[in-house]
Design a protein around this motif. Structure first.
Motif, PDB file in Angstrom:
ATOM      1  N   TYR A   1     -24.230 -84.582 -58.730  1.00 11.45           N
ATOM      2  CA  TYR A   1     -25.231 -83.620 -58.897  1.00 11.45           C
ATOM      3  C   TYR A   1     -24.473 -82.183 -58.274  1.00 11.45           C
ATOM      4  CZ  TYR A   1     -28.827 -80.163 -57.980  1.00 11.45           C
ATOM      5  OH  TYR A   1     -29.688 -79.106 -57.889  1.00 11.45           O
ATOM      6  N   ASN A   2     -24.017 -82.293 -57.183  1.00  9.59           N
ATOM      7  CA  ASN A   2     -23.628 -80.970 -56.513  1.00  9.59           C
ATOM      8  C   ASN A   2     -22.213 -80.789 -56.880  1.00  9.59           C
ATOM      9  OD1 ASN A   2     -22.712 -83.183 -55.165  1.00  9.59           O
ATOM     10  ND2 ASN A   2     -23.035 -82.200 -53.297  1.00  9.59           N
ATOM     11  N   LYS A   3     -21.358 -81.497 -57.633  1.00  8.04           N
ATOM     12  CA  LYS A   3     -19.923 -81.407 -57.773  1.00  8.04           C
ATOM     13  C   LYS A   3     -19.779 -80.381 -59.127  1.00  8.04           C
ATOM     14  CE  LYS A   3     -18.565 -83.934 -54.657  1.00  8.04           C
ATOM     15  NZ  LYS A   3     -18.133 -83.426 -53.547  1.00  8.04           N
TER      16      LYS A   3
ATOM     17  N   MET B   1     -31.013 -84.233 -60.087  1.00  8.05           N
ATOM     18  CA  MET B   1     -31.079 -84.254 -58.664  1.00  8.05           C
ATOM     19  C   MET B   1     -31.490 -85.610 -57.863  1.00  8.05           C
ATOM     20  SD  MET B   1     -33.342 -80.746 -57.427  1.00  8.05           S
ATOM     21  CE  MET B   1     -34.030 -79.963 -58.979  1.00  8.05           C
TER      22      MET B   1
ATOM     23  N   ALA C   1     -15.385 -81.148 -56.424  1.00  3.73           N
ATOM     24  CA  ALA C   1     -16.290 -80.448 -57.184  1.00  3.73           C
ATOM     25  C   ALA C   1     -15.434 -79.408 -58.171  1.00  3.73           C
ATOM     26  CB  ALA C   1     -17.008 -79.336 -56.167  1.00  3.73           C
TER      27      ALA C   1
ATOM     28  N   ASN D   1     -31.196 -80.853 -64.665  1.00  2.00           N
ATOM     29  CA  ASN D   1     -31.120 -80.797 -63.040  1.00  2.00           C
ATOM     30  C   ASN D   1     -32.319 -81.458 -62.606  1.00  2.00           C
ATOM     31  OD1 ASN D   1     -28.498 -80.157 -62.491  1.00  2.00           O
ATOM     32  ND2 ASN D   1     -29.074 -77.833 -62.738  1.00  2.00           N
TER      33      ASN D   1
END
Length: 172
Positions: free
Chosen positions: A31-33, A25, A161, A21
């Motif tokens: 990244y956020n999925k 990032m 996601a 991460n």
């Protein structure tokens, strides 16, 4: 009857996820999925009935494979096929066996590429960005080890996601 998108993955230890991460990032737009992971089976579609049958098969596979150690020592890239930089998971018989078993029998065919165990740290970058990221990272060495004792069946939500559908523990 609508079908959902599923995938099967291993989530490594928090230590390995934190390392991945720290790069994701900056370099991975997805990244956020989904958290950092090793894909065992690429995304596929299945109905509720099909996924129940697949989950049964996954239980059987998990019971036949003992927990095992993985090791990560460096990054690599899938270039020129895709501009993806990843933490390279050293080849392991048990990982290959899991992948093989998840691409036969009741499982839908979804494997596009040869199985290369990895944890993505950058993707969807331009040619130049990819060259920069890979150029600066390929000299790094890592000494990451982890015991794999489970894998997850995931499904994709409407926003793209991924979330855990069921967890399967390895061994008896």
């Amino acid at each position: 009857m609508s079908k959902l998108k599923y995938g099967i993955a291993i989530f490594p230890s928090k230590e390995i996820q934190d390392v991945a991460n720290s790069y994701r990032m900056r370099y991975d737009p997805r990244y956020n999925k989904i958290p950092p992971h090793i894909t065992l089976k690429e995304r596929f579609e299945a109905s509720k009935e099909e996924i129940n049958e697949i989950a049964e098969e996954l239980n059987k596979i998990a019971s036949e494979v003992q927990p095992f150690e993985i090791e990560i020592n460096k990054v690599s890239s899938f270039s020129p096929v895709t501009n993806t930089v990843y933490l390279k998971v050293e080849p392991h018989d048990q990982l290959s066996l899991l992948n093989d078993k998840m691409n036969e029998g009741v499982f839908p065919e979804s494997q596009q590429y040869a199985f290369v165990p990895h944890i993505t740290i950058s993707q969807d970058l331009s040619e130049d960005e990819h060259s920069d990221v890979y150029g600066s990272m390929r000299m790094l060495t890592f000494d990451l080890k982890d015991t794999v004792d489970r894998f997850q069946l995931l499904y994709q939500l409407e926003d793209g996601a991924w979330t855990v559908f069921e967890t399967f523990k390895l061994g008896k």
